[in-house]
Design an enzyme around this catalytic site. Structure first.
Site, short mmCIF file in Angstrom:
data_model
loop_
_atom_site.label_atom_id
_atom_site.label_comp_id
_atom_site.label_asym_id
_atom_site.label_seq_id
_atom_site.Cartn_x
_atom_site.Cartn_y
_atom_site.Cartn_z
N GLU A 21 0.85 -1.21 0.00
CA GLU A 21 0.00 0.00 0.00
C GLU A 21 0.87 1.25 0.00
O GLU A 21 2.08 1.18 0.23
CB GLU A 21 -0.90 0.03 1.25
CG GLU A 21 -2.30 -0.53 1.04
CD GLU A 21 -3.23 0.44 0.32
OE1 GLU A 21 -2.74 1.46 -0.21
OE2 GLU A 21 -4.44 0.17 0.28
N ARG A 106 -9.38 0.88 12.11
CA ARG A 106 -7.94 1.15 12.08
C ARG A 106 -7.65 2.27 11.10
O ARG A 106 -8.46 2.59 10.23
CB ARG A 106 -7.15 -0.10 11.68
CG ARG A 106 -7.39 -0.57 10.25
CD ARG A 106 -6.29 -1.51 9.80
NE ARG A 106 -6.55 -2.12 8.51
CZ ARG A 106 -6.34 -1.54 7.32
NH1 ARG A 106 -5.92 -0.28 7.26
NH2 ARG A 106 -6.58 -2.20 6.20
N ASP A 126 -14.64 -4.31 9.59
CA ASP A 126 -15.66 -5.31 9.23
C ASP A 126 -16.65 -4.80 8.19
O ASP A 126 -17.64 -5.46 7.90
CB ASP A 126 -16.41 -5.79 10.47
CG ASP A 126 -17.09 -4.65 11.23
OD1 ASP A 126 -17.06 -3.50 10.74
OD2 ASP A 126 -17.65 -4.91 12.32
N ASP A 204 -9.41 2.72 -4.83
CA ASP A 204 -8.45 2.57 -3.74
C ASP A 204 -7.45 3.72 -3.80
O ASP A 204 -7.85 4.87 -3.95
CB ASP A 204 -7.79 1.19 -3.81
CG ASP A 204 -7.30 0.70 -2.47
OD1 ASP A 204 -6.72 1.49 -1.70
OD2 ASP A 204 -7.47 -0.50 -2.16
#
Length: 294
Positions: A21, A106, A126, A204
């Site tokens: 990443e 996070r 989640d 992303d």
């Protein structure tokens, strides 16, 4: 060009990461993270195509930036907050804004704008809607929540002049564009830049080239796309990994496009999942900017 580009995207090295990443070109070297492993990596100083470890922390490492005027020192978006790491690898936490929801939230992606401000987002582990946020690190080291109600905050990416920010909520498949006040960092209204189709993967990591076009990794689609400033799709690259995660422009002239990918979550990863890829492009980008943190 708005169809699938058949230009061959090839692995840059033999490295395979669980979750590569946050690719950034800093001081003549490529840097990136292996997120779940808490590792900051960089291209080897000898010029060979391999990655070496720069630092390791005992927390997921979502994003980083070099600190201006502090040699070998870093700002990190890691675990549930934002921290500084000095040259001796001492960690100072500036804020653990997501501590109360540490089991489910996070820190994730982040970047520095043209004025030296570090911005970083958080994400729901989640997929529960609305638990993610966007934070801005102020010059006095305070960490301010500037956007809430996100699910998986990604990007941000900035126009070359720092006047506009692109912010992604990957889970909702949207990218917004926001005006940024150069003096204060205050955000204007969020305006929809694009929305991906439900079966078109998730936006992303992103970067903006010197023409103002947005390069974006598309998780789940095995693609990297280039959008013009008016939102028109200009180019689509097929990546031989199903989960591209981030993009960066660097190299000797800023025209090497680097693409990270992830293998975690795949039942049967392919030989290139988790690889770092590269190819040459026509329009250069700019090196990653350093954060002004006293």
């Amino acid at each position: 060009m708005n169809g699938m580009d058949e230009t061959r995207v090839t692995p840059w090295s033999d490295d395979r990461l669980l979750h590569g990443e946050c690719a950034r070109w800093i001081d003549g070297r490529l840097h990136l993270v292996d997120l779940q492993a808490g590792r900051l990596l960089a291209s080897a100083r000898d010029g060979t195509n391999r990655l070496v470890e720069v630092l390791h922390i005992d927390a997921p490492l979502g994003a980083f930036a070099a600190r201006r005027d502090h040699a070998d020192s870093w700002v990190l978006a890691a675990g549930v907050g934002i921290a500084l790491v000095d040259a001796d690898r001492n960690i100072s936490w500036l804020g653990r804004s997501e501590q109360e929801d540490a089991a489910t939230v996070r820190m994730n992606d982040g970047a520095v704008d043209a004025h030296g401000r570090f911005w970083a987002g958080s994400m729901s582990r989640d997929g529960a809607p609305g638990r993610g946020s966007l934070y801005r690190l102020e010059p006095d080291r305070t960490v301010v929540r500037v956007v809430d109600g996100l699910t998986v905050a990604n990007g941000p990416a900035f126009s070359p002049d720092g006047a506009s920010m692109y912010l992604t909520d990957s889970a909702r498949r949207i990218v917004d564009r926001v005006a940024i006040d150069p003096d204060t960092g205050a955000m204007g209204p969020r305006r929809r830049f694009l929305t991906l189709d439900p079966d078109g993967g998730q936006p992303d990591g992103m970067t903006v080239d010197l023409e103002g076009a947005l390069w974006m990794a598309v998780w789940g689609a095995g693609e990297v796309r280039r959008y013009l400033p008016d939102g028109i799709l200009d180019r689509t690259l097929r990546v031989p990994a199903s989960q591209p995660t981030s993009v960066c422009l660097g190299g000797r002239d800023g025209r090497d496009l680097f693409i990270t990918s992830a293998s975690d979550g795949l039942d049967d990863p392919g030989p290139a999942d988790g690889a770092l890829f590269s190819l040459r492009v026509d329009v250069p980008g700019q090196p990653a900017l350093s954060a002004i943190v006293p």
